[in-house]
Design a protein around this motif. Structure first.
Motif, PDB file in Angstrom:
ATOM      1  N   LEU A 116       0.938  -1.162   0.078  1.00 14.79           N
ATOM      2  CA  LEU A 116       0.048  -0.111  -0.102  1.00 14.79           C
ATOM      3  C   LEU A 116       0.918   1.177  -0.065  1.00 14.79           C
ATOM      4  O   LEU A 116       0.255   2.382  -0.020  1.00 14.79           O
ATOM      5  N   THR A 117       2.236   1.152   0.069  1.00 16.24           N
ATOM      6  CA  THR A 117       2.956   2.215  -0.116  1.00 16.24           C
ATOM      7  C   THR A 117       4.028   2.049  -1.206  1.00 16.24           C
ATOM      8  O   THR A 117       4.108   1.189  -1.804  1.00 16.24           O
ATOM      9  N   LEU A 149      -7.732   5.772  -7.825  1.00 18.53           N
ATOM     10  CA  LEU A 149      -9.070   5.729  -6.929  1.00 18.53           C
ATOM     11  C   LEU A 149      -9.633   4.443  -7.105  1.00 18.53           C
ATOM     12  O   LEU A 149     -10.004   4.026  -6.044  1.00 18.53           O
ATOM     13  N   TYR A 150      -9.523   3.881  -8.235  1.00 17.98           N
ATOM     14  CA  TYR A 150     -10.384   2.569  -8.553  1.00 17.98           C
ATOM     15  C   TYR A 150      -9.503   1.354  -7.487  1.00 17.98           C
ATOM     16  O   TYR A 150     -10.169   0.731  -6.828  1.00 17.98           O
ATOM     17  N   VAL A 151      -8.369   1.369  -7.894  1.00 13.29           N
ATOM     18  CA  VAL A 151      -7.539   0.714  -7.079  1.00 13.29           C
ATOM     19  C   VAL A 151      -7.509   0.965  -5.626  1.00 13.29           C
ATOM     20  O   VAL A 151      -7.784  -0.173  -4.924  1.00 13.29           O
ATOM     21  N   ARG A 152      -7.602   1.987  -4.994  1.00 10.92           N
ATOM     22  CA  ARG A 152      -7.675   2.183  -3.753  1.00 10.92           C
ATOM     23  C   ARG A 152      -9.039   1.678  -3.072  1.00 10.92           C
ATOM     24  O   ARG A 152      -9.192   1.182  -2.085  1.00 10.92           O
ATOM     25  N   ILE A 153     -10.074   1.776  -3.653  1.00  8.13           N
ATOM     26  CA  ILE A 153     -11.628   1.302  -3.597  1.00  8.13           C
ATOM     27  C   ILE A 153     -11.359  -0.134  -3.194  1.00  8.13           C
ATOM     28  O   ILE A 153     -11.796  -0.868  -2.242  1.00  8.13           O
ATOM     29  N   ILE A 154     -10.703  -0.842  -4.536  1.00  8.07           N
ATOM     30  CA  ILE A 154     -10.577  -2.368  -4.143  1.00  8.07           C
ATOM     31  C   ILE A 154      -9.819  -2.706  -3.080  1.00  8.07           C
ATOM     32  O   ILE A 154     -10.084  -3.640  -2.122  1.00  8.07           O
ATOM     33  N   GLU A 155      -8.687  -2.090  -3.006  1.00  8.76           N
ATOM     34  CA  GLU A 155      -7.732  -2.388  -1.902  1.00  8.76           C
ATOM     35  C   GLU A 155      -8.298  -1.943  -0.533  1.00  8.76           C
ATOM     36  O   GLU A 155      -7.943  -2.894   0.516  1.00  8.76           O
ATOM     37  N   SER A 156      -9.184  -1.008  -0.335  1.00  7.63           N
ATOM     38  CA  SER A 156      -9.985  -0.804   1.013  1.00  7.63           C
ATOM     39  C   SER A 156     -10.691  -2.190   1.378  1.00  7.63           C
ATOM     40  O   SER A 156     -10.764  -2.422   2.791  1.00  7.63           O
ATOM     41  N   ALA A 157     -11.187  -2.662   0.525  1.00  5.03           N
ATOM     42  CA  ALA A 157     -12.100  -3.999   0.888  1.00  5.03           C
ATOM     43  C   ALA A 157     -11.112  -5.074   0.986  1.00  5.03           C
ATOM     44  O   ALA A 157     -11.115  -5.922   1.879  1.00  5.03           O
ATOM     45  N   LEU A 158     -10.233  -5.393  -0.086  1.00  3.61           N
ATOM     46  CA  LEU A 158      -9.452  -6.300  -0.046  1.00  3.61           C
ATOM     47  C   LEU A 158      -8.500  -6.519   1.050  1.00  3.61           C
ATOM     48  O   LEU A 158      -8.328  -7.767   1.738  1.00  3.61           O
ATOM     49  N   TYR A 159      -7.848  -5.594   1.455  1.00  4.57           N
ATOM     50  CA  TYR A 159      -7.104  -5.384   2.601  1.00  4.57           C
ATOM     51  C   TYR A 159      -7.531  -4.959   3.813  1.00  4.57           C
ATOM     52  O   TYR A 159      -6.861  -4.238   4.570  1.00  4.57           O
ATOM     53  N   LEU A 170     -15.868  -7.113  -0.646  1.00  2.39           N
ATOM     54  CA  LEU A 170     -15.484  -6.883  -1.865  1.00  2.39           C
ATOM     55  C   LEU A 170     -16.806  -6.490  -2.647  1.00  2.39           C
ATOM     56  O   LEU A 170     -16.799  -5.668  -3.663  1.00  2.39           O
ATOM     57  N   ALA A 171     -18.056  -6.911  -2.288  1.00  2.00           N
ATOM     58  CA  ALA A 171     -19.167  -6.472  -2.797  1.00  2.00           C
ATOM     59  C   ALA A 171     -19.621  -4.963  -2.734  1.00  2.00           C
ATOM     60  O   ALA A 171     -19.924  -4.467  -3.641  1.00  2.00           O
ATOM     61  N   LEU A 172     -19.310  -4.309  -1.775  1.00  2.00           N
ATOM     62  CA  LEU A 172     -19.486  -3.117  -1.554  1.00  2.00           C
ATOM     63  C   LEU A 172     -18.471  -2.074  -2.073  1.00  2.00           C
ATOM     64  O   LEU A 172     -19.044  -1.225  -2.741  1.00  2.00           O
ATOM     65  N   ALA A 173     -17.222  -2.631  -2.282  1.00  6.18           N
ATOM     66  CA  ALA A 173     -16.244  -1.992  -3.158  1.00  6.18           C
ATOM     67  C   ALA A 173     -16.628  -2.146  -4.462  1.00  6.18           C
ATOM     68  O   ALA A 173     -16.400  -0.970  -5.291  1.00  6.18           O
ATOM     69  N   GLU A 174     -17.095  -3.161  -4.996  1.00  4.25           N
ATOM     70  CA  GLU A 174     -17.572  -3.435  -6.296  1.00  4.25           C
ATOM     71  C   GLU A 174     -18.663  -2.285  -6.754  1.00  4.25           C
ATOM     72  O   GLU A 174     -18.717  -1.597  -7.670  1.00  4.25           O
ATOM     73  N   ARG A 175     -19.731  -2.186  -5.781  1.00  3.03           N
ATOM     74  CA  ARG A 175     -20.736  -1.060  -5.953  1.00  3.03           C
ATOM     75  C   ARG A 175     -20.235   0.389  -6.100  1.00  3.03           C
ATOM     76  O   ARG A 175     -20.780   0.835  -6.990  1.00  3.03           O
TER      77      ARG A 175
END
Length: 189
Positions: A116-117, A149-159, A170-175
């Motif tokens: 993440l860094t 932004l897209y990557v960070r949204i997915i990462e926020s759920a993934l990690y 991941l469902a929330l991140a996908e929405r």
């Protein structure tokens, strides 16, 4: 006269490939163990890789890049749906990878730093790959900022568990990602 020691010369690519093999077996990269396997000194590994974080980043990216390529090849949808399908396939593979899960569990601080860094260089590479996925999907004027932004949204759920102790959703991140892509492409869905 003493015999001169011969030095084994290894490339960055050789170290990364050996690091991938080591990671797949152990769920981490131990510099002592890797040096021993490669018949080189730790100093040689550090001279080539500069840091363990950077090597882990190179290893994780090399393995992720393969999974991402497979997800892209298997994608059947187009446009926004295609982007999201690639993401679903990729994140599914990533979370199913036992060595990766072991790494996240055993070394959460290192994983957060590397993934993440800029320490591991993974973020820059995944953002560039995501930008290419947007472009290939025909999204209008995809930018690096949107990809980030897209990557960070997915990462926020993934990690989520790694960063904030929250269960991955991941469902929330996908929405959320779908809404951003919908607005970008002016898709009424």
């Amino acid at each position: 006269m003493p015999a001169m020691e011969s030095r084994r010369v290894v490339s960055d690519d050789e170290v990364t490939r050996a690091g991938c093999r080591f990671f797949l077996r152990h769920g981490t990269v131990d510099m002592n163990g890797l040096a021993e396997e490669m018949c080189v000194s730790r100093a040689t590994l550090y001279r080539i890789t500069h840091s363990r974080d950077r090597l882990l980043g190179d290893v994780l990216w090399r393995l992720a890049e393969r999974m991402l390529a497979e997800a892209r090849r298997e994608c059947t949808a187009t446009g926004t749906d295609g982007v999201l399908e690639v993401t679903r396939r990729f994140t599914g593979r990533l979370m199913a990878a036992e060595p990766f899960r072991r790494f996240l569990t055993a070394e959460p601080e290192v994983a957060a730093r590397v993934l993440l860094t800029s320490a591991g260089g993974v973020t820059e590479r995944i953002v560039a790959a995501q930008h290419e996925i947007f472009r290939a999907a025909g999204l209008p004027e995809p930018t690096d900022e949107l990809a980030y932004l897209y990557v960070r949204i997915i990462e926020s759920a993934l990690y989520g568990e790694l960063v904030a102790g929250r269960h991955a959703d991941l469902a929330l991140a996908e929405r959320a990602a779908r809404e951003i892509l919908r607005r970008l492409s002016h898709d009424p869905r």
